[in-house]
Design a protein around this motif. Structure first.
Motif, PDB file in Angstrom:
ATOM      1  N   LYS A   6      -9.677  -4.077   0.706  1.00  0.00           N
ATOM      2  CA  LYS A   6      -8.220  -4.216   0.604  1.00  0.00           C
ATOM      3  C   LYS A   6      -7.900  -5.550  -0.053  1.00  0.00           C
ATOM      4  O   LYS A   6      -8.607  -6.536   0.153  1.00  0.00           O
ATOM      5  N   PRO A   7      -6.817  -5.596  -0.836  1.00  0.00           N
ATOM      6  CA  PRO A   7      -6.457  -6.879  -1.451  1.00  0.00           C
ATOM      7  C   PRO A   7      -6.057  -7.896  -0.386  1.00  0.00           C
ATOM      8  O   PRO A   7      -5.496  -7.545   0.647  1.00  0.00           O
ATOM      9  N   SER A   8      -6.365  -9.135  -0.642  1.00  0.00           N
ATOM     10  CA  SER A   8      -5.938 -10.206   0.255  1.00  0.00           C
ATOM     11  C   SER A   8      -4.418 -10.195   0.345  1.00  0.00           C
ATOM     12  O   SER A   8      -3.731  -9.926  -0.638  1.00  0.00           O
ATOM     13  N   SER A   9      -3.915 -10.484   1.530  1.00  0.00           N
ATOM     14  CA  SER A   9      -2.466 -10.486   1.716  1.00  0.00           C
ATOM     15  C   SER A   9      -2.071 -11.506   2.776  1.00  0.00           C
ATOM     16  O   SER A   9      -2.716 -11.601   3.819  1.00  0.00           O
ATOM     17  N   CYS A  11       0.744 -11.252   4.355  1.00  0.00           N
ATOM     18  CA  CYS A  11       1.785 -10.582   5.126  1.00  0.00           C
ATOM     19  C   CYS A  11       1.579 -10.810   6.618  1.00  0.00           C
ATOM     20  O   CYS A  11       0.490 -10.654   7.152  1.00  0.00           O
ATOM     21  N   GLU A  33       7.054 -11.186  -6.177  1.00  0.00           N
ATOM     22  CA  GLU A  33       5.634 -11.280  -5.806  1.00  0.00           C
ATOM     23  C   GLU A  33       5.238 -10.152  -4.869  1.00  0.00           C
ATOM     24  O   GLU A  33       4.170  -9.553  -5.026  1.00  0.00           O
ATOM     25  N   TRP A  37       2.463  -7.269  -5.786  1.00  0.00           N
ATOM     26  CA  TRP A  37       1.243  -7.674  -5.094  1.00  0.00           C
ATOM     27  C   TRP A  37       0.067  -6.725  -5.328  1.00  0.00           C
ATOM     28  O   TRP A  37      -1.048  -7.151  -5.620  1.00  0.00           O
ATOM     29  N   GLY A  38       0.279  -5.441  -5.200  1.00  0.00           N
ATOM     30  CA  GLY A  38      -0.805  -4.470  -5.344  1.00  0.00           C
ATOM     31  C   GLY A  38      -1.394  -4.402  -6.739  1.00  0.00           C
ATOM     32  O   GLY A  38      -2.547  -4.000  -6.910  1.00  0.00           O
ATOM     33  N   SER A  39      -0.638  -4.815  -7.730  1.00  0.00           N
ATOM     34  CA  SER A  39      -1.138  -4.749  -9.107  1.00  0.00           C
ATOM     35  C   SER A  39      -1.701  -6.082  -9.593  1.00  0.00           C
ATOM     36  O   SER A  39      -2.250  -6.155 -10.687  1.00  0.00           O
ATOM     37  N   GLU A  42      -7.148 -10.233  -7.762  1.00  0.00           N
ATOM     38  CA  GLU A  42      -7.457 -11.018  -6.558  1.00  0.00           C
ATOM     39  C   GLU A  42      -7.306 -12.519  -6.806  1.00  0.00           C
ATOM     40  O   GLU A  42      -6.783 -13.244  -5.963  1.00  0.00           O
ATOM     41  N   ARG A  45      -3.631 -13.365  -6.613  1.00  0.00           N
ATOM     42  CA  ARG A  45      -3.158 -13.296  -5.220  1.00  0.00           C
ATOM     43  C   ARG A  45      -3.598 -14.538  -4.447  1.00  0.00           C
ATOM     44  O   ARG A  45      -2.798 -15.135  -3.715  1.00  0.00           O
TER      45      ARG A  45
END
Length: 70
Positions: A6-9, A11, A33, A37-39, A42, A45
């Motif tokens: 999963k991408p770093s987040s 949130c 942002e 974020w999903g596009s 890494e 991000r």
């Protein structure tokens, strides 16, 4: 084969955009942002995440003003 990571987040599940600052009060990202974020790659991000703490501090922890002189 394992699923891609999963991408770093940043949130925090406190998704409240502040009208005055334009920042999410939970993570400090802007609306743009968050939407992109999903596009984002890494590296991008992680670069954004590196500045979020300072961004939130600057937006919400204003220096105290000295009392007015009599």
């Amino acid at each position: 084969m394992s699923p891609p990571p999963k991408p770093s987040s940043p949130c925090t599940k406190v998704c409240v955009l502040d009208d005055a600052t334009g920042l999410c009060r939970g993570c400090g990202r802007t609306r743009d942002e968050i939407a992109a974020w999903g596009s984002l790659g890494e590296a991008r991000r992680l670069a954004i995440m590196a500045g979020l703490e300072a961004r939130l501090r600057d937006a919400y922890l204003k220096p105290r003003q000295a009392p007015a002189s009599p």
